[in-house]
Design a protein around this motif. Structure first.
Motif, PDB file in Angstrom:
ATOM      1  N   ASN A 428      93.964  68.070  83.263  1.00 14.96           N
ATOM      2  CA  ASN A 428      93.600  66.892  83.313  1.00 14.96           C
ATOM      3  C   ASN A 428      91.948  66.659  82.956  1.00 14.96           C
ATOM      4  OD1 ASN A 428      94.415  63.720  83.394  1.00 14.96           O
ATOM      5  ND2 ASN A 428      92.588  63.966  84.989  1.00 14.96           N
ATOM      6  N   ARG A 440      96.496  59.818  84.050  1.00 11.69           N
ATOM      7  CA  ARG A 440      97.820  60.683  83.460  1.00 11.69           C
ATOM      8  C   ARG A 440      98.807  60.716  84.453  1.00 11.69           C
ATOM      9  NH1 ARG A 440      93.456  62.954  80.843  1.00 11.69           N
ATOM     10  NH2 ARG A 440      93.325  62.816  78.503  1.00 11.69           N
ATOM     11  N   TYR A 488     100.686  66.053  76.784  1.00 10.99           N
ATOM     12  CA  TYR A 488      99.449  65.081  76.504  1.00 10.99           C
ATOM     13  C   TYR A 488      98.638  65.533  75.383  1.00 10.99           C
ATOM     14  CZ  TYR A 488     100.268  62.269  80.721  1.00 10.99           C
ATOM     15  OH  TYR A 488     100.756  61.335  81.446  1.00 10.99           O
ATOM     16  N   SER A 492      98.166  62.894  72.479  1.00 12.69           N
ATOM     17  CA  SER A 492      96.875  62.450  72.350  1.00 12.69           C
ATOM     18  C   SER A 492      96.388  62.851  70.998  1.00 12.69           C
ATOM     19  CB  SER A 492      95.863  63.296  73.417  1.00 12.69           C
ATOM     20  OG  SER A 492      96.389  63.013  74.811  1.00 12.69           O
TER      21      SER A 492
END
Length: 734
Positions: A428, A440, A488, A492
């Protein structure tokens, strides 16, 4: 009649002539060989032509030639599959009770508690029942790959053509990283399995299917990849939830390295104010955020240069008070201070050799709590709770935070997070740096659909981090958690669109110019509705001004009907828009960035069951019965049993086995018959045995062939001598 007879006579004459020519050809020595070669060439040419025709027409007739029965059951699912892409399944499995495995583990990793090993790597036959569930509810998968350290389950049918056992040596690029006992290290290489499909499902061996599953549960043509997110990542510290970070107000408790200095809030805001109360949708399930230590009667808290709190009981008290102070509306400060002093026996604060003494009465230090202003009280209180900020300098009505002396000081925090949770925070933190700060969630515990080309792109971008993950022998706080990193990255990554492509998108009639109608469509998506007339005029005037001062090289022919009768716009070509800076920047800001990979975020919980099995027998029975009553599509039962409670654990394992047998009673095609077991426990032993068997078989075949040749030779000895005998003419006597 005469004509018919002549035609018949000519046909018969031609047939007789053809027969004579065939007899003549066959009379030659090598005629049969020539004919055989000719027919072989014709046959090969026909097959080659058929292959070329199939390749040429496959795309056109894809629905006809596509195989919908290329799956583990060999049945056609053409009527049920809305989309058909070959999808394989990958399992990771280990038998932690294997003596060789335990010996290797002890050799490479110092072991303190052997009970922890057996609970971490114990095998409860989950893989057997997971394969049964796969065959029951997802028989459309093409192939199954089982990744192990070379171990073979005793019940697994190694001759099943739809199953391949893969070892770590087959997929690890750097063999120096082996052996490994880290699941994140293994997961980072599963996309390198030889022959695996472009998209594959990754299963943990404790994940089962409880209902029919289809590719649309993971990906659709319209929405792209489905991402199931469960709970938030663990809070960055015990006294700062992620909801406070990056919320626009400076929270000194969050102004730490691990909390990423409050997401930059303390760098630009004025004097901090209270963050808004929040409600968490769900919490991190493992309850790792625990405060260690029992209640201690010590009454001293020391704030030294690093401002660490030594009394664990007081930390728990401060955390409770801070969270309560955020959500409760206290009527007055005096009652709040009174409750604090009654709750604890704190006698003394020491702040850089400055001692503040407290009495047992309700008087609290002015330097800590300030005046009666409720907001300032909260700020000062949180400032004393801050665990790793060195100094807060206040000037020009702003608060500036100094970074930690040691950038990795967060690693030494005494927090009860397991390695999995710490690695989530690690990833993260990296993604916050690369993609910007964001809250998240953790992907749900379920099968994950993985695209191996996206994994390749992700590992190229974070190459050093994945190399470090691959080198870890066991789970590490700095692992790149596979599912969290993958999803992610997928969500992203952005795709930057050039102005020319944006122009083509709105040029719906493909005329090469924008009509007034197309410009109106652009403005409706560029500005909020209803459209302001001044914005429309400003946009059109910018195009007109650019057309006056730009020298364009393209000569675009404008089709009729492009302009309204009162329109003053020139020919709006792609070259004009691309070189008109104001217009180009406007549309690039609005349309110039899109998500690289299509995806759809889905809140987990409707189709998934994730539970932690404990040593409590009664709770386990209740949990398993609830799953029996309402099984979801994805079932994951994780082992959280106390290794010291042996008798209860045996009962729980028996209950779990009975539960699996009740849901999946039928043997799958991946299993051996009940009366058989694999002879070898490791693939190397099986490969060596198969190689010896092949050599023995080949030698036996050679001996049989030699025996047949010798036998035939003796049986036809005289005939062979007659064939090779040299005849000589007798000498004529003169």
């Amino acid at each position: 009649m005469l004509t018919t007879c002549r035609i018949f006579f000519n046909i018969m004459s031609a047939w007789k002539l053809l027969q004579r020519r065939c007899y003549d050809i066959l009379s030659y020595k090598y005629s049969l060989l020539v004919i055989l070669v000719a027919f072989t060439c014709i046959f090969i040419g026909i097959i080659h032509f058929g292959e070329v025709w199939l390749a040429w027409s496959k795309e056109k007739y894809e629905a006809v030639f596509h195989s919908f029965n290329d799956n583990i059951l060999g049945k056609s699912f053409q009527k049920k599959l809305c989309q058909h892409v070959p999808i394989d399944v990958v399992y990771t499995w280990v038998n932690g009770s294997d003596p060789n495995f335990i010996k290797s583990l002890e050799k490479h990793i110092p072991i303190i508690d052997s009970n922890t090993i057996s609970s971490r790597f114990s095998d409860k036959d989950e893989l057997r029942y997971s394969l049964r569930s796969l065959e029951m509810y997802a028989p459309w998968v093409r192939h199954v790959y089982i990744v192990t350290n070379g171990q073979i389950p005793s019940w697994l049918d190694m001759d099943n053509p739809r199953m391949t056992l893969i070892t770590h040596e087959d997929i690890f690029l750097d063999k120096n990283h082996l052996p490994t006992f880290s699941s994140p290290a293994i997961e980072s290489h599963i996309h390198r399995i030889p022959g695996i499909s472009d998209k594959f499902l990754y299963f943990n061996d404790d994940v089962m299917l409880g209902a029919e599953v289809w590719p649309e549960d993971f990906i659709t043509q319209a929405g792209g990849q489905k991402v199931y997110l469960a709970w938030w990542v663990p809070d960055c510290s015990d006294i700062c939830p992620w909801a406070w970070v990056g919320d626009g107000s400076c929270d000194p408790a969050c102004n730490t390295t691990l909390c990423e200095f409050d997401g930059g809030d303390c760098n630009s805001t004025l004097l901090s104010t209270d963050s808004e109360p929040f409600e968490e949708e769900s919490d991190y399930p493992y309850k790792y955020l625990q405060i260690l230590g029992e209640k201690n009667k010590s009454t001293t808290i020391s704030f030294n240069n690093s401002e660490k709190i030594n009394n664990s009981t007081t930390v728990a008290w401060m955390h409770t008070v801070a969270m309560t102070h955020r959500t409760l509306n206290l009527k007055n400060q005096s009652s709040f201070i009174s409750n604090l002093t009654k709750f604890s026996d704190i006698k003394e604060y020491n702040d850089n050799s400055k001692t503040i003494k407290l009495n047992d009465s309700n008087d609290m230090p002015e330097s800590i709590f300030g005046d009666s202003n409720h907001t300032k009280l909260h700020i000062q209180f949180k400032r004393y709770l801050n665990d790793d900020i060195i100094n807060l300098v206040q000037g020009n009505n702003s608060i500036k935070s100094n970074k930690l002396k040691y950038s990795d000081q967060w690693k030494h925090k005494n927090r009860q997070l397991d390695t999995y949770a710490e690695s989530l925070l690690y990833v993260n933190k990296i993604y916050n740096i690369i993609y910007g700060f964001d809250r998240r969630k953790v992907p749900a515990h379920m099968p994950h659909l993985i695209d191996k080309w996206i994994v390749n792109s992700m590992q190229r971008k974070f190459e050093s981090d994945f190399i470090k993950t691959s080198s870890h022998k066991i789970r590490n706080a700095e692992d790149m958690q596979f599912a969290f990193s993958y999803f992610y990255f997928l969500m992203s990554e952005n795709l930057y669109i050039p102005v020319g492509d944006i122009f083509d998108k709105f040029d719906t009639d493909k005329s090469g110019t924008w009509s007034d109608r197309e410009i109106r469509t652009l403005l409706s998506r560029l500005y909020p509705l209803p459209l302001d007339y001044n914005l429309v005029v400003e946009f059109e005037n910018s195009i007109v001004n650019c057309s006056k001062y730009l020298k364009l090289t393209e000569d675009v022919k404008v089709p009729p009907g492009e302009r309204y009768l009162d329109s003053m716009l020139p020919v709006v070509s792609k070259e004009l828009i691309s070189n008109c800076d104001w217009v180009a920047s406007k549309i690039k800001t609005r349309f110039g960035k899109s998500k690289r990979y299509k995806h759809e975020v889905i809140k987990a919980g409707k189709n998934e069951i994730f539970e932690m099995l404990t040593s409590n027998v009664s709770l386990t029975v209740q949990l398993l019965d609830e799953i029996r009553r309402d099984p979801k599509k994805f079932i994951c039962l994780n082992d959280d049993m106390d290794p010291l409670r042996h008798s209860e654990n045996e009962i729980v394992r028996a209950l779990l086995n009975d539960f699996y047998r009740s849901l999946y009673p039928l043997k799958s095609t991946f299993e051996l018959p009940p009366q058989f077991r694999n002879r070898f426990s490791y693939r190397e032993e099986l490969i060596e045995w198969r190689a010896n068997r092949t050599r023995t078989r080949n030698l036996l075949l050679i001996l049989i062939v030699l025996l047949l040749i010798i036998t035939l030779y003796h049986l036809s000895y005289y005939h062979i001598r007659r064939i090779f005998r040299i005849r000589t003419l007798p000498t004529l006597l003169i």
